[in-house]
Design an enzyme around this catalytic site. Sequence first.
Site, PDB file in Angstrom:
ATOM      1  N   ARG A  16      66.674  95.910 -53.092  1.00 59.40           N
ATOM      2  CA  ARG A  16      67.044  95.088 -54.259  1.00 59.40           C
ATOM      3  C   ARG A  16      65.920  94.076 -54.517  1.00 59.40           C
ATOM      4  O   ARG A  16      64.925  94.022 -53.784  1.00 59.40           O
ATOM      5  CB  ARG A  16      68.372  94.358 -53.996  1.00 59.40           C
ATOM      6  CG  ARG A  16      68.238  93.276 -52.951  1.00 59.40           C
ATOM      7  CD  ARG A  16      69.560  92.584 -52.668  1.00 59.40           C
ATOM      8  NE  ARG A  16      69.328  91.346 -51.944  1.00 59.40           N
ATOM      9  CZ  ARG A  16      70.267  90.646 -51.314  1.00 59.40           C
ATOM     10  NH1 ARG A  16      71.516  91.086 -51.308  1.00 59.40           N
ATOM     11  NH2 ARG A  16      69.975  89.518 -50.714  1.00 59.40           N
ATOM     12  N   ASP A  37      64.974  99.033 -45.499  1.00 56.00           N
ATOM     13  CA  ASP A  37      65.842  97.855 -45.673  1.00 56.00           C
ATOM     14  C   ASP A  37      66.990  97.962 -44.676  1.00 56.00           C
ATOM     15  O   ASP A  37      67.166  99.004 -44.021  1.00 56.00           O
ATOM     16  CB  ASP A  37      66.379  97.795 -47.118  1.00 56.00           C
ATOM     17  CG  ASP A  37      66.699  96.370 -47.589  1.00 56.00           C
ATOM     18  OD1 ASP A  37      67.565  95.724 -46.966  1.00 56.00           O
ATOM     19  OD2 ASP A  37      66.081  95.907 -48.560  1.00 56.00           O
ATOM     20  N   VAL A  61      63.197  94.783 -40.017  1.00 59.74           N
ATOM     21  CA  VAL A  61      61.780  94.480 -39.793  1.00 59.74           C
ATOM     22  C   VAL A  61      61.510  93.795 -38.447  1.00 59.74           C
ATOM     23  O   VAL A  61      60.364  93.674 -38.036  1.00 59.74           O
ATOM     24  CB  VAL A  61      61.186  93.623 -40.940  1.00 59.74           C
ATOM     25  CG1 VAL A  61      61.136  94.430 -42.224  1.00 59.74           C
ATOM     26  CG2 VAL A  61      61.954  92.314 -41.128  1.00 59.74           C
ATOM     27  N   ASN A  87      57.678  92.804 -47.826  1.00 58.90           N
ATOM     28  CA  ASN A  87      58.458  92.032 -48.805  1.00 58.90           C
ATOM     29  C   ASN A  87      59.753  91.461 -48.235  1.00 58.90           C
ATOM     30  O   ASN A  87      60.230  90.428 -48.695  1.00 58.90           O
ATOM     31  CB  ASN A  87      58.767  92.939 -50.011  1.00 58.90           C
ATOM     32  CG  ASN A  87      59.887  92.393 -50.866  1.00 58.90           C
ATOM     33  OD1 ASN A  87      59.683  91.491 -51.676  1.00 58.90           O
ATOM     34  ND2 ASN A  87      61.102  92.904 -50.683  1.00 58.90           N
ATOM     35  N   TYR A 152      62.258  78.200 -43.203  1.00 57.64           N
ATOM     36  CA  TYR A 152      61.672  79.042 -44.267  1.00 57.64           C
ATOM     37  C   TYR A 152      60.226  78.617 -44.516  1.00 57.64           C
ATOM     38  O   TYR A 152      59.327  79.466 -44.613  1.00 57.64           O
ATOM     39  CB  TYR A 152      62.508  78.890 -45.542  1.00 57.64           C
ATOM     40  CG  TYR A 152      62.147  79.871 -46.642  1.00 57.64           C
ATOM     41  CD1 TYR A 152      62.569  81.194 -46.580  1.00 57.64           C
ATOM     42  CD2 TYR A 152      61.403  79.471 -47.742  1.00 57.64           C
ATOM     43  CE1 TYR A 152      62.249  82.099 -47.595  1.00 57.64           C
ATOM     44  CE2 TYR A 152      61.080  80.364 -48.760  1.00 57.64           C
ATOM     45  CZ  TYR A 152      61.508  81.678 -48.684  1.00 57.64           C
ATOM     46  OH  TYR A 152      61.188  82.571 -49.680  1.00 57.64           O
ATOM     47  N   LYS A 156      56.780  80.923 -44.037  1.00 56.42           N
ATOM     48  CA  LYS A 156      55.942  81.296 -45.187  1.00 56.42           C
ATOM     49  C   LYS A 156      54.515  80.772 -45.035  1.00 56.42           C
ATOM     50  O   LYS A 156      53.566  81.398 -45.514  1.00 56.42           O
ATOM     51  CB  LYS A 156      56.609  80.847 -46.493  1.00 56.42           C
ATOM     52  CG  LYS A 156      57.920  81.578 -46.790  1.00 56.42           C
ATOM     53  CD  LYS A 156      57.734  83.108 -46.869  1.00 56.42           C
ATOM     54  CE  LYS A 156      58.991  83.843 -47.285  1.00 56.42           C
ATOM     55  NZ  LYS A 156      58.813  85.303 -47.351  1.00 56.42           N
ATOM     56  N   THR A 187      66.401  86.649 -58.409  1.00 58.39           N
ATOM     57  CA  THR A 187      66.854  87.763 -57.561  1.00 58.39           C
ATOM     58  C   THR A 187      68.126  87.307 -56.848  1.00 58.39           C
ATOM     59  O   THR A 187      68.468  86.116 -56.891  1.00 58.39           O
ATOM     60  CB  THR A 187      65.808  88.115 -56.479  1.00 58.39           C
ATOM     61  OG1 THR A 187      65.752  87.033 -55.541  1.00 58.39           O
ATOM     62  CG2 THR A 187      64.428  88.373 -57.071  1.00 58.39           C
TER      63      THR A 187
END
Length: 257
Positions: A16, A37, A61, A87, A152, A156, A187
């Site tokens: 998605r 996924d 992952v 991703n 987060y 990143k 999203t």
Amino acid sequence: MGKLDGRVIIISGAARGQGEAEARLFVAEGAKVVIGDVLDDAGAAVVKELGDAARYVHLDVREEAQWAEAVAVANEAFGALNGLVNNAGVLRFGAITDTSLDDYMEIVGINQVGVFLGMKAVIPSLAAAGGGTIVNTSSTNGLQGVAGMIGYTATKFAVRGMTKAAALELGRVGIRVNSIHPGGIDTPMVRPDNIEGLVSDETASAADIYANLALGRIGRADEVAKLALFLTSDDSSYSTGSEFLVDGGMMAGPNWA
Ligand code: NAD
């Protein structure tokens, strides 16, 4: 003629959101894609629509063996591997004092270790094919700190740093590695039930939060996919170790106008 004719690309987290948009655009540009996924039904549905040019593989992952399986599926179905888009990711909120070690390690496992394992898994195949591309998905949070998002933000920044280290190590074997830095993309990740930490007013939406960006709107997944396409295609042949923003101007600075 497509920009990715004959290329074989693995895209993680492509059931998605941005990954799905990347898979659709890459196939439209002539690529064969392997979608990995943890959302098996959604991933299988995307592959069904894409037809013979796509395969789905269950890929958490964090699991090295599942990355090896994804590479094997790509090789068996389509031949030599040419690229990877790392991703997959999760968004979690929490200030330092509110974040347990378990919470912190969970997001590090997916967003940071997942990217490391993905790169490690595909490098031998890409090198054997004479080179290739890796696109790592960071964020505007990989360029600036954000209060209340310690885990987060850490992951990143790590993705941005790993991208540069890998680019330096892999350039001579023809592998280019770049990071993309989306900000404010519409999203499931930024829909109301997932962004309680960003909005105090429960009627506010992600679109409201991004209304004061330079471009005055939230971004679309296909706009991120076009940047991933650029970095996966020969159009970016002289770019490696670099960071590419797709953020509506978020990193240009605060907009007081
Ligand atoms: P999304 O939540 O729609 O998609 C993320 C995908 O990753 C989902 O399909 C999910 O199932 C998958 N995923 C989660 N954990 C996984 C795991 N352990 N193994 C494999 N797959 C897993 O969100 P999105 O906005 O499409 O996010 C894509 C990437 O873009 C993420 O890395 C995210 O951090 C990054 N990003 C998004 C935004 C934004 O505004 N949406 C901004 C900056 C960066």
